[in-house]
Enzyme design. Structure first.
Site, mmCIF file in Angstrom:
data_model
loop_
_atom_site.group_PDB
_atom_site.id
_atom_site.type_symbol
_atom_site.label_atom_id
_atom_site.label_comp_id
_atom_site.label_asym_id
_atom_site.label_seq_id
_atom_site.Cartn_x
_atom_site.Cartn_y
_atom_site.Cartn_z
ATOM 1 N N ASP A 185 0.817 -1.208 0.000
ATOM 2 C CA ASP A 185 0.000 0.000 0.000
ATOM 3 C C ASP A 185 0.855 1.265 0.000
ATOM 4 O OD1 ASP A 185 -2.678 1.286 0.398
ATOM 5 O OD2 ASP A 185 -1.752 1.969 2.267
ATOM 6 N N GLU B 280 1.211 -0.466 -5.149
ATOM 7 C CA GLU B 280 0.252 0.604 -5.400
ATOM 8 C C GLU B 280 1.081 1.884 -5.487
ATOM 9 O OE1 GLU B 280 -3.346 3.285 -3.659
ATOM 10 O OE2 GLU B 280 -1.883 2.379 -2.336
#
Length: 491
Positions: A314, A367
């Site tokens: 993330d 990401e």
């Protein structure tokens, strides 16, 4: 119940590796480990707290009284406190009471290596030895062929708390999901499922992205072995499991990692590098060897102990840039005078080298929303070493194009064609994730123009285009049947 017996699961070699930031299996040594010692049943505890004056284990077995079970500090300046407490067995609740040399502060902290935590809003750690007999040998033996980059990826992103609820609007358990979710994924022909963070987190509206229990699957849905059952069932049905993993920041909750031993132990002490203004959370100190070992051990833990097939990392962009989401004067350039976070970049490379060399057939997915080069290229040629990168530019351009009435689209064909100029510069995953269907952005169906029939036709067209575009594919739950309302994590 006796006092603390001196005992260690750490050799001198372990300590040297830990200090050098090269110990990638810390979960076998730190934390709480129920065991037998000299014929007595009990639990071995070990915690890293170098600034502490004293560390006591407090719990339901000593009425949460400090000093009853005080750990011994190691002589080797590693900052690790440890000891064996007889009579403390599986299921015992505990925390560490840390009396710091720094300003004489006393804090009660959950165990950073706890395998199981109390159900939030309670915050204690639980002594747990989650033995489980895996039945996914067939998948694990052949995973390399099914999970490689030249194989199809149709990924279903799931928030476990809201995929489906019971009639009473209660959470479904891992055991329930091992039946219902697995059956549904199989029926819908998804190749993989990606779980939004299942590591323990205190606050439901964070969706799991503010972690306090890095080594514990959240107790909201059941016990650790129940989550293993869910993964096992998915593997038995030839479905790969990708876990969202958050090494970019962590919350300031009193029982968490922040200011752990009265000092900035896990977070960078410089607020310009150690505090995230957007998320009001702390940023790991990627330059500290022991913190790197903690994070890489954590990545290994989920791949090793829970048989995860991939980690979707993330907020990578927030790690790569010192000026991410900061105004002028709120950040300090690196030694070369630019905005790259050199410590975070070297950490990411080390992480990817370690997991790919240790686990056959896994993938890491970044990401990453900027034009940082070579994100999914090998470390050996100067890349970051990820297997894939989310193609955020494609997602944004495509949705902009499809929002327009068909009559106007002829003037915006570049929104569709531009992605082909860079589609082969990285190994891209095409994401229509949870971020696109919250905060007033509307569901995918309601982004489409026209009446209801036209909206569904447009959505089918969008997915047809997506699945023929180069790259792997990810859609968020609800998109597959054209959910009309925005995602609401509470129902």
């Amino acid at each position: 119940m006796g006092n603390v017996i001196p005992y260690s699961l750490l050799s001198d070699f372990d300590i040297n590796l830990f200090k050098a930031g090269k110990h990638y299996r810390l979960y076998n040594h730190l934390g709480s480990h129920p065991m037998k010692h000299k014929g007595k049943k009990g639990t071995y505890f070990a915690v890293w707290a170098p600034t502490a004056k004293s560390v006591s284990v407090i719990g339901d077995f000593n009425y949460w009284v400090e000093g009853e079970h005080q750990l011994n500090v190691r002589w080797d300046e590693s900052g690790i406190w440890e000891g064996f407490i007889p009579g403390v067995e599986q299921g015992a609740l505990y925390k560490y009471k840390i009396h710091s040399n720094n300003n004489d502060i006393k804090t009660e902290k959950a165990d950073p290596f706890a395998r199981y935590c109390q159900h939030p809003p309670n915050t204690a750690s639980v002594v747990w030895d989650n033995t489980y007999k895996w039945k996914d040998k067939n998948w694990m033996d052949t995973r390399e062929t099914k999970n490689s980059l030249d194989k199809p990826y149709s990924v279903y992103e799931v928030h476990l708390g809201s995929w489906k609820r019971t009639k009473e609007n209660e959470f479904m358990s891992y055991v329930d999901l091992a039946e219902d979710l697995v059956k549904y994924l199989k029926e819908m022909n998804f190749t993989h499922v990606e779980f939004m963070p299942i590591m323990e987190y205190p606050y439901d509206p964070s969706w799991g992205y503010q972690l306090t229990g890095y080594f514990a699957p959240t107790s909201r849905f059941g016990k650790p072995e129940d989550f293993k059952l869910l993964v096992d069932k998915l593997h038995q049905n030839d479905i790969g499991v990708i876990l969202d993993w958050v090494p970019s920041h962590f919350p300031e909750d009193a029982h968490g990692l922040g200011f752990f031993d009265g000092s900035s132990l896990y977070e960078n002490p410089d607020r310009r590098r150690g505090y995230h203004p957007d998320w009001k959370s702390l940023i790991f100190n990627y330059g500290r060897n022991e913190v790197r070992a903690f994070l890489i051990s954590n990545a290994n833990f989920w791949l090793d102990q829970y048989h995860a097939d991939g980690l979707r990392v993330d907020a990578v962009a927030s790690m790569l840039y010192l000026d991410y989401s900061r105004e002028e004067g709120e950040w300090e350039p690196n030694i070369y005078g630019n905005n790259e976070n050199l410590e975070a970049i070297s950490f990411i490379r080390e992480l990817n080298q370690e997991v790919y060399s240790s686990f056959k057939g896994i993938q890491t997915i970044a990401e990453e929303s900027t034009s940082f080069s070579m994100v999914s290229k090998p470390v050996s040629i100067g890349g970051l070493g990820f297997g894939m990168k989310w193609m955020m530019g494609w997602m944004h351009d495509t949705l902009e194009y499809f929002k327009k009435e068909p009559i106007y689209r002829m003037h915006h064909q570049n929104d569709l064609t531009f992605s082909m100029t860079y589609a082969f510069t990285e190994n891209f995953m095409l994401p229509f994730s949870h971020d696109e269907v919250v905060y007033g952005k509307q569901s995918l169906l309601y982004k489409m123009p026209g009446d209801e029939w036209q909206r569904f036709a447009n959505l089918r067209l969008l997915f047809g285009y997506m699945f023929t575009h180069p790259g792997t594919n990810l859609i968020f739950m609800g998109a597959e049947f054209g959910q009309s309302s925005e995602w609401n994590f509470q129902q």
